[in-house]
Motif scaffolding. Structure first.
Motif, PDB file in Angstrom:
ATOM      1  N   GLU A   1      41.717  68.081  52.910  1.00  0.00           N
ATOM      2  CA  GLU A   1      41.304  69.029  53.948  1.00  0.00           C
ATOM      3  C   GLU A   1      39.789  69.231  53.946  1.00  0.00           C
ATOM      4  O   GLU A   1      39.163  69.255  55.009  1.00  0.00           O
ATOM      5  CB  GLU A   1      42.020  70.367  53.749  1.00  0.00           C
ATOM      6  CG  GLU A   1      43.512  70.311  54.028  1.00  0.00           C
ATOM      7  CD  GLU A   1      44.244  71.574  53.600  1.00  0.00           C
ATOM      8  OE1 GLU A   1      43.624  72.451  52.952  1.00  0.00           O
ATOM      9  OE2 GLU A   1      45.448  71.672  53.892  1.00  0.00           O
ATOM     10  N   LEU A   2      39.211  69.385  52.763  1.00  0.00           N
ATOM     11  CA  LEU A   2      37.754  69.552  52.672  1.00  0.00           C
ATOM     12  C   LEU A   2      37.019  68.306  53.151  1.00  0.00           C
ATOM     13  O   LEU A   2      36.000  68.403  53.843  1.00  0.00           O
ATOM     14  CB  LEU A   2      37.339  69.875  51.236  1.00  0.00           C
ATOM     15  CG  LEU A   2      37.629  71.292  50.761  1.00  0.00           C
ATOM     16  CD1 LEU A   2      37.366  71.425  49.262  1.00  0.00           C
ATOM     17  CD2 LEU A   2      36.790  72.294  51.543  1.00  0.00           C
TER      18      LEU A   2
ATOM     19  N   GLY B   1      34.082  65.454  59.333  1.00  0.00           N
ATOM     20  CA  GLY B   1      34.533  65.472  60.715  1.00  0.00           C
ATOM     21  C   GLY B   1      35.529  64.380  61.063  1.00  0.00           C
ATOM     22  O   GLY B   1      35.511  63.864  62.177  1.00  0.00           O
TER      23      GLY B   1
ATOM     24  N   THR C   1      44.069  69.891  49.125  1.00  0.00           N
ATOM     25  CA  THR C   1      42.853  70.660  49.381  1.00  0.00           C
ATOM     26  C   THR C   1      41.646  69.741  49.516  1.00  0.00           C
ATOM     27  O   THR C   1      40.794  69.941  50.392  1.00  0.00           O
ATOM     28  CB  THR C   1      42.624  71.673  48.247  1.00  0.00           C
ATOM     29  OG1 THR C   1      43.798  72.463  48.086  1.00  0.00           O
ATOM     30  CG2 THR C   1      41.452  72.570  48.534  1.00  0.00           C
TER      31      THR C   1
ATOM     32  N   ALA D   1      38.041  66.136  55.356  1.00  0.00           N
ATOM     33  CA  ALA D   1      38.134  66.087  56.817  1.00  0.00           C
ATOM     34  C   ALA D   1      37.179  67.087  57.459  1.00  0.00           C
ATOM     35  O   ALA D   1      36.548  66.792  58.482  1.00  0.00           O
ATOM     36  CB  ALA D   1      39.570  66.363  57.252  1.00  0.00           C
ATOM     37  N   GLU D   2      37.046  68.256  56.871  1.00  0.00           N
ATOM     38  CA  GLU D   2      36.154  69.285  57.415  1.00  0.00           C
ATOM     39  C   GLU D   2      34.682  68.885  57.268  1.00  0.00           C
ATOM     40  O   GLU D   2      33.889  69.020  58.205  1.00  0.00           O
ATOM     41  CB  GLU D   2      36.410  70.613  56.695  1.00  0.00           C
ATOM     42  CG  GLU D   2      35.573  71.763  57.197  1.00  0.00           C
ATOM     43  CD  GLU D   2      35.853  73.026  56.407  1.00  0.00           C
ATOM     44  OE1 GLU D   2      34.869  73.760  56.134  1.00  0.00           O
ATOM     45  OE2 GLU D   2      37.020  73.281  56.075  1.00  0.00           O
ATOM     46  N   ILE D   3      34.296  68.388  56.115  1.00  0.00           N
ATOM     47  CA  ILE D   3      32.895  68.038  55.859  1.00  0.00           C
ATOM     48  C   ILE D   3      32.447  66.846  56.691  1.00  0.00           C
ATOM     49  O   ILE D   3      31.361  66.852  57.276  1.00  0.00           O
ATOM     50  CB  ILE D   3      32.675  67.769  54.359  1.00  0.00           C
ATOM     51  CG1 ILE D   3      32.817  69.065  53.565  1.00  0.00           C
ATOM     52  CG2 ILE D   3      31.310  67.140  54.098  1.00  0.00           C
ATOM     53  CD1 ILE D   3      32.859  68.872  52.060  1.00  0.00           C
TER      54      ILE D   3
ATOM     55  N   GLU E   1      39.742  62.924  60.947  1.00  0.00           N
ATOM     56  CA  GLU E   1      41.092  63.465  61.110  1.00  0.00           C
ATOM     57  C   GLU E   1      41.707  63.760  59.741  1.00  0.00           C
ATOM     58  O   GLU E   1      41.593  62.962  58.809  1.00  0.00           O
ATOM     59  CB  GLU E   1      41.958  62.458  61.865  1.00  0.00           C
ATOM     60  CG  GLU E   1      43.345  62.981  62.175  1.00  0.00           C
ATOM     61  CD  GLU E   1      44.157  61.951  62.942  1.00  0.00           C
ATOM     62  OE1 GLU E   1      45.395  62.088  62.928  1.00  0.00           O
ATOM     63  OE2 GLU E   1      43.575  61.025  63.534  1.00  0.00           O
ATOM     64  N   GLU E   2      42.350  64.896  59.643  1.00  0.00           N
ATOM     65  CA  GLU E   2      42.981  65.299  58.395  1.00  0.00           C
ATOM     66  C   GLU E   2      44.176  64.391  58.112  1.00  0.00           C
ATOM     67  O   GLU E   2      44.963  64.082  58.991  1.00  0.00           O
ATOM     68  CB  GLU E   2      43.445  66.753  58.519  1.00  0.00           C
ATOM     69  CG  GLU E   2      43.755  67.412  57.221  1.00  0.00           C
ATOM     70  CD  GLU E   2      44.042  68.881  57.414  1.00  0.00           C
ATOM     71  OE1 GLU E   2      45.201  69.262  57.217  1.00  0.00           O
ATOM     72  OE2 GLU E   2      43.115  69.632  57.775  1.00  0.00           O
TER      73      GLU E   2
END
Length: 110
Positions: A73-74, A80, A70, A76-78, A82-83
């Protein structure tokens, strides 16, 4: 953690008849060692505590791995990027596999 340590049931102790008297060269004969190979009976409370301890440990490990996924994933999202959960699970799975294989090998070996 403190309460678990305080209320943990004591491990069974060997009876005096199961203790081995060593020779002068610190070796024991086959007759003397036969008594020490017998399993020591644990109380029901101790067996229940050991089972609960194992289950809590495995669940904690699984939750830690889920938290790592988790968090990746966070991240990578915050930011920008690659996950990288595939890399995480590859390394985690590889290490877990090695531990399982070594544990099985150690139990089979004796």
């Amino acid at each position: 953690q403190l309460a678990g340590g305080v209320f943990r049931p004591a491990a069974p102790k060997a009876n005096d008849s199961e203790l081995v008297a060593l020779d002068a060269d610190d070796t024991a004969t086959n007759e003397e060692t036969k008594a020490t190979n017998l399993p020591i009976k644990k109380s029901s409370f101790r067996m229940l505590w050991e089972y609960k301890h194992r289950v809590v440990g495995v669940v904690t490990l699984l939750l830690a791995w889920l938290t790592c996924q988790t968090g990746l994933e966070l991240y990578a999202e915050i930011f920008g990027v690659e996950e990288s959960t595939t890399a995480f699970w590859s390394v985690t799975g590889g290490l877990a596999g090695v531990i399982v294989v070594l544990t099985i090998f150690a139990k089979l070996r004796g």
